[in-house]
Design a protein around this motif. Structure first.
Motif, PDB file in Angstrom:
ATOM      1  N   ASN A  38       0.870  -1.164   0.000  1.00 30.41           N
ATOM      2  CA  ASN A  38       0.000   0.000   0.000  1.00 30.41           C
ATOM      3  C   ASN A  38       0.911   1.219   0.000  1.00 30.41           C
ATOM      4  O   ASN A  38       1.750   1.370   0.885  1.00 30.41           O
ATOM      5  CB  ASN A  38      -0.910  -0.003   1.227  1.00 30.41           C
ATOM      6  N   THR A  39       0.747   2.083  -1.003  1.00 29.68           N
ATOM      7  CA  THR A  39       1.607   3.244  -1.142  1.00 29.68           C
ATOM      8  C   THR A  39       0.781   4.512  -1.193  1.00 29.68           C
ATOM      9  O   THR A  39      -0.228   4.576  -1.893  1.00 29.68           O
ATOM     10  CB  THR A  39       2.457   3.135  -2.430  1.00 29.68           C
ATOM     11  N   ASN A  40       1.218   5.510  -0.449  1.00 31.71           N
ATOM     12  CA  ASN A  40       0.607   6.834  -0.477  1.00 31.71           C
ATOM     13  C   ASN A  40       1.674   7.838  -0.858  1.00 31.71           C
ATOM     14  O   ASN A  40       2.754   7.872  -0.248  1.00 31.71           O
ATOM     15  CB  ASN A  40       0.024   7.206   0.892  1.00 31.71           C
ATOM     16  N   LEU A  41       1.379   8.672  -1.866  1.00 29.71           N
ATOM     17  CA  LEU A  41       2.314   9.702  -2.278  1.00 29.71           C
ATOM     18  C   LEU A  41       2.258  10.865  -1.306  1.00 29.71           C
ATOM     19  O   LEU A  41       1.203  11.193  -0.775  1.00 29.71           O
ATOM     20  CB  LEU A  41       2.000  10.164  -3.688  1.00 29.71           C
ATOM     21  N   GLY A  45       7.728  12.568  -1.625  1.00 31.97           N
ATOM     22  CA  GLY A  45       8.049  11.188  -1.981  1.00 31.97           C
ATOM     23  C   GLY A  45       6.867  10.263  -1.778  1.00 31.97           C
ATOM     24  O   GLY A  45       5.787  10.485  -2.317  1.00 31.97           O
ATOM     25  N   LYS A  46       7.064   9.235  -0.945  1.00 34.90           N
ATOM     26  CA  LYS A  46       5.972   8.302  -0.671  1.00 34.90           C
ATOM     27  C   LYS A  46       6.166   7.619   0.670  1.00 34.90           C
ATOM     28  O   LYS A  46       7.266   7.599   1.228  1.00 34.90           O
ATOM     29  CB  LYS A  46       5.858   7.246  -1.767  1.00 34.90           C
ATOM     30  N   ARG A  75      20.190   3.328  -4.694  1.00 31.02           N
ATOM     31  CA  ARG A  75      20.060   4.719  -5.137  1.00 31.02           C
ATOM     32  C   ARG A  75      18.856   5.410  -4.496  1.00 31.02           C
ATOM     33  O   ARG A  75      18.733   6.623  -4.574  1.00 31.02           O
ATOM     34  CB  ARG A  75      19.924   4.769  -6.657  1.00 31.02           C
ATOM     35  N   ARG A  76      17.996   4.646  -3.864  1.00 34.03           N
ATOM     36  CA  ARG A  76      16.779   5.214  -3.279  1.00 34.03           C
ATOM     37  C   ARG A  76      17.056   5.738  -1.874  1.00 34.03           C
ATOM     38  O   ARG A  76      17.844   5.171  -1.127  1.00 34.03           O
ATOM     39  CB  ARG A  76      15.684   4.152  -3.254  1.00 34.03           C
ATOM     40  N   ASN A  77      16.376   6.832  -1.500  1.00 31.58           N
ATOM     41  CA  ASN A  77      16.533   7.472  -0.195  1.00 31.58           C
ATOM     42  C   ASN A  77      15.405   6.956   0.713  1.00 31.58           C
ATOM     43  O   ASN A  77      14.321   7.522   0.736  1.00 31.58           O
ATOM     44  CB  ASN A  77      16.476   8.990  -0.361  1.00 31.58           C
ATOM     45  N   LYS A 122      12.094   9.404   0.145  1.00 34.42           N
ATOM     46  CA  LYS A 122      12.159  10.786  -0.313  1.00 34.42           C
ATOM     47  C   LYS A 122      12.695  10.783  -1.734  1.00 34.42           C
ATOM     48  O   LYS A 122      13.730  10.187  -2.004  1.00 34.42           O
ATOM     49  CB  LYS A 122      13.058  11.619   0.593  1.00 34.42           C
ATOM     50  N   TYR A 123      11.953  11.412  -2.621  1.00 32.30           N
ATOM     51  CA  TYR A 123      12.407  11.538  -3.998  1.00 32.30           C
ATOM     52  C   TYR A 123      13.342  12.726  -4.103  1.00 32.30           C
ATOM     53  O   TYR A 123      13.030  13.814  -3.603  1.00 32.30           O
ATOM     54  CB  TYR A 123      11.233  11.721  -4.950  1.00 32.30           C
TER      55      TYR A 123
END
Length: 128
Positions: A38-41, A45-46, A75-77, A122-123
């Motif tokens: 389950n993902t929420n923006l 980020g998300k 590479r993802r934060n 975090k994007y």
């Protein structure tokens, strides 16, 4: 969640087994029977929650597994915010985007387990 997003996530996440007997590591397998996310923006980020259910396969009846790892794209934060295993708060570590989860009780051949974890990502760049 769209199918292509789930496939992308599955390609990014790699399951690596850390059994209690290192010499048997190449043959140990965790079979993931169910994976839900389950993902929420968010504005930056998300926030995601993942539930996976699996079973221990291909180890000798006398062997046990005490932990396993989920490797995420380096590479993802990412920041892990909660981890439970078999319904209990889990002992875990998170370093270099590798989530190492200790089972609350050692697992044997065909034992089932469930892991639930949440994380914030975090994007670095968000384009409108």
């Amino acid at each position: 969640m769209k199918l292509n997003q789930l496939l992308r996530l599955l390609l990014i996440l790699f399951i690596m087994i850390l059994p209690s007997c290192p010499s048997f590591a190449a043959k140990s397998i965790i079979s993931i029977n169910n994976w839900k996310e389950n993902t929420n923006l968010t504005p930056s980020g998300k926030i995601s929650a993942i539930l996976l259910q699996g079973q221990i396969k291909n180890i000798q009846p006398s062997q046990i597994m005490t932990s396993f790892s989920i490797n995420l794209d380096r590479r993802r934060n990412i920041k892990i915010t909660k981890v439970t295993c078999d319904g209990r708060m889990a002992e875990y570590s998170f370093s270099n985007n590798s989530l190492n989860i200790k089972f609350p009780e050692a697992k044997r051949l065909n034992n089932k387990f469930s892991v639930y974890f949440t994380y914030k990502e975090k994007y670095n760049d968000i384009h409108e």
